[in-house]
Design a protein around this motif. Structure first.
Motif, PDB file in Angstrom:
ATOM      1  N   PHE A   1      29.143  35.705  41.577  1.00  0.00           N
ATOM      2  CA  PHE A   1      29.677  35.185  40.355  1.00  0.00           C
ATOM      3  C   PHE A   1      29.554  36.025  39.292  1.00  0.00           C
ATOM      4  O   PHE A   1      28.326  36.485  39.102  1.00  0.00           O
ATOM      5  CB  PHE A   1      28.789  33.592  40.012  1.00  0.00           C
ATOM      6  N   VAL A   2      30.608  36.329  38.421  1.00  0.00           N
ATOM      7  CA  VAL A   2      30.544  37.264  37.210  1.00  0.00           C
ATOM      8  C   VAL A   2      31.436  36.661  36.170  1.00  0.00           C
ATOM      9  O   VAL A   2      32.578  36.072  36.456  1.00  0.00           O
ATOM     10  CB  VAL A   2      30.990  38.808  37.776  1.00  0.00           C
ATOM     11  N   GLU A   3      30.907  37.285  35.024  1.00  0.00           N
ATOM     12  CA  GLU A   3      31.799  36.844  33.825  1.00  0.00           C
ATOM     13  C   GLU A   3      32.919  37.919  33.511  1.00  0.00           C
ATOM     14  O   GLU A   3      32.259  38.826  33.357  1.00  0.00           O
ATOM     15  CB  GLU A   3      30.844  36.349  32.676  1.00  0.00           C
ATOM     16  N   GLU A   4      34.092  37.607  33.225  1.00  0.00           N
ATOM     17  CA  GLU A   4      34.898  38.670  32.867  1.00  0.00           C
ATOM     18  C   GLU A   4      34.803  38.887  31.305  1.00  0.00           C
ATOM     19  O   GLU A   4      34.204  37.958  30.789  1.00  0.00           O
ATOM     20  CB  GLU A   4      36.477  38.735  33.412  1.00  0.00           C
ATOM     21  N   ARG A   5      35.441  39.605  30.845  1.00  0.00           N
ATOM     22  CA  ARG A   5      35.575  39.970  29.180  1.00  0.00           C
ATOM     23  C   ARG A   5      35.616  38.659  28.375  1.00  0.00           C
ATOM     24  O   ARG A   5      35.039  38.916  27.152  1.00  0.00           O
ATOM     25  CB  ARG A   5      36.309  41.134  28.954  1.00  0.00           C
ATOM     26  N   ASN A   6      36.338  37.644  28.723  1.00  0.00           N
ATOM     27  CA  ASN A   6      36.274  36.662  27.643  1.00  0.00           C
ATOM     28  C   ASN A   6      35.617  35.388  27.906  1.00  0.00           C
ATOM     29  O   ASN A   6      35.723  34.450  27.703  1.00  0.00           O
ATOM     30  CB  ASN A   6      37.960  36.162  27.774  1.00  0.00           C
ATOM     31  N   GLY A   7      34.592  35.684  29.027  1.00  0.00           N
ATOM     32  CA  GLY A   7      33.692  34.623  29.229  1.00  0.00           C
ATOM     33  C   GLY A   7      34.066  33.866  30.556  1.00  0.00           C
ATOM     34  O   GLY A   7      33.438  32.638  30.580  1.00  0.00           O
ATOM     35  N   ILE A   8      35.031  34.207  31.191  1.00  0.00           N
ATOM     36  CA  ILE A   8      35.532  33.143  31.989  1.00  0.00           C
ATOM     37  C   ILE A   8      34.963  33.529  33.464  1.00  0.00           C
ATOM     38  O   ILE A   8      34.739  34.839  33.831  1.00  0.00           O
ATOM     39  CB  ILE A   8      37.060  33.410  32.396  1.00  0.00           C
ATOM     40  N   LEU A   9      34.252  32.535  33.928  1.00  0.00           N
ATOM     41  CA  LEU A   9      33.432  33.094  35.141  1.00  0.00           C
ATOM     42  C   LEU A   9      34.495  32.963  36.420  1.00  0.00           C
ATOM     43  O   LEU A   9      35.360  32.189  36.702  1.00  0.00           O
ATOM     44  CB  LEU A   9      32.436  31.606  35.307  1.00  0.00           C
ATOM     45  N   LEU A  10      34.139  33.804  37.199  1.00  0.00           N
ATOM     46  CA  LEU A  10      34.666  34.369  38.424  1.00  0.00           C
ATOM     47  C   LEU A  10      33.990  34.164  39.707  1.00  0.00           C
ATOM     48  O   LEU A  10      32.766  34.476  39.514  1.00  0.00           O
ATOM     49  CB  LEU A  10      35.535  35.770  38.371  1.00  0.00           C
ATOM     50  N   GLU A  11      34.394  33.551  40.591  1.00  0.00           N
ATOM     51  CA  GLU A  11      33.793  33.374  41.867  1.00  0.00           C
ATOM     52  C   GLU A  11      34.348  34.152  43.029  1.00  0.00           C
ATOM     53  O   GLU A  11      35.885  33.875  43.068  1.00  0.00           O
ATOM     54  CB  GLU A  11      33.860  31.698  42.378  1.00  0.00           C
ATOM     55  N   LEU A  12      33.733  35.324  43.317  1.00  0.00           N
ATOM     56  CA  LEU A  12      34.526  36.208  44.247  1.00  0.00           C
ATOM     57  C   LEU A  12      33.777  35.681  45.609  1.00  0.00           C
ATOM     58  O   LEU A  12      32.739  35.824  45.960  1.00  0.00           O
ATOM     59  CB  LEU A  12      34.123  37.709  44.032  1.00  0.00           C
ATOM     60  N   ASN A  13      34.823  35.358  46.592  1.00  0.00           N
ATOM     61  CA  ASN A  13      34.323  34.896  47.998  1.00  0.00           C
ATOM     62  C   ASN A  13      34.709  36.059  48.893  1.00  0.00           C
ATOM     63  O   ASN A  13      35.982  36.634  48.962  1.00  0.00           O
ATOM     64  CB  ASN A  13      35.240  33.556  48.081  1.00  0.00           C
ATOM     65  N   PHE A  14      33.797  36.330  49.667  1.00  0.00           N
ATOM     66  CA  PHE A  14      33.614  37.287  50.958  1.00  0.00           C
ATOM     67  C   PHE A  14      33.583  36.428  52.102  1.00  0.00           C
ATOM     68  O   PHE A  14      32.412  35.815  52.326  1.00  0.00           O
ATOM     69  CB  PHE A  14      32.862  38.131  50.689  1.00  0.00           C
TER      70      PHE A  14
END
Length: 136
Positions: A119-132
């Motif tokens: 889980f990481v926040e992009e530059r605008n504060g949108i939370l991304l869930e990166l699934n592997f």
């Protein structure tokens, strides 16, 4: 009618090039000028490896057809949308890029279904869930 898949996510931001760079530099995706936009600064699409435009990025003052019905109000984060999930590969490579960039992230492992998440926040504060899936 049936929903076939998620088509794209739209991000309106004061920094279109910077937001595009996040997705390209840290996640290894490709950017291109959005159809009808004169430059990356006024409209950018982010493409997945299959060349599908999965993230559309536009400036906060862009005019969208929906604005008359539902005016856009700039905000940080995802509002009512909690996160956007992306299926990924090369977890080790993405972790290395996040760490090299000094970015904070959280992880979760769900071994019952063979899923590892970042889980990481992009530059605008949108939370991304990166699934592997299926990666150690």
């Amino acid at each position: 009618m049936a929903v076939l898949s998620l088509d794209h996510v739209n991000i309106r931001t004061p920094d279109v090039p910077g937001t595009a760079d996040f997705f390209c530099d840290l996640l290894g995706l490709r950017k291109g000028i959005a159809p009808g936009a004169p430059s990356i600064e006024t409209g950018c699409w982010i493409y997945d490896p299959a060349d599908r435009p999965i993230i559309h990025i536009g400036p906060i003052d862009a005019q969208y057809p929906s604005d008359a019905m539902m005016p856009f109000t700039p905000a940080r984060g995802g509002g009512s949308v909690h996160h956007v999930a992306l299926e990924c590969d090369d977890r080790t490579g993405i972790v290395a890029r996040l760490e090299a960039a000094g970015m904070d992230y959280a992880t979760s492992d769900i071994p019952q279904i063979g899923l590892r998440q970042i889980f990481v926040e992009e530059r605008n504060g949108i939370l991304l869930e990166l699934n592997f899936r299926g990666e150690n």
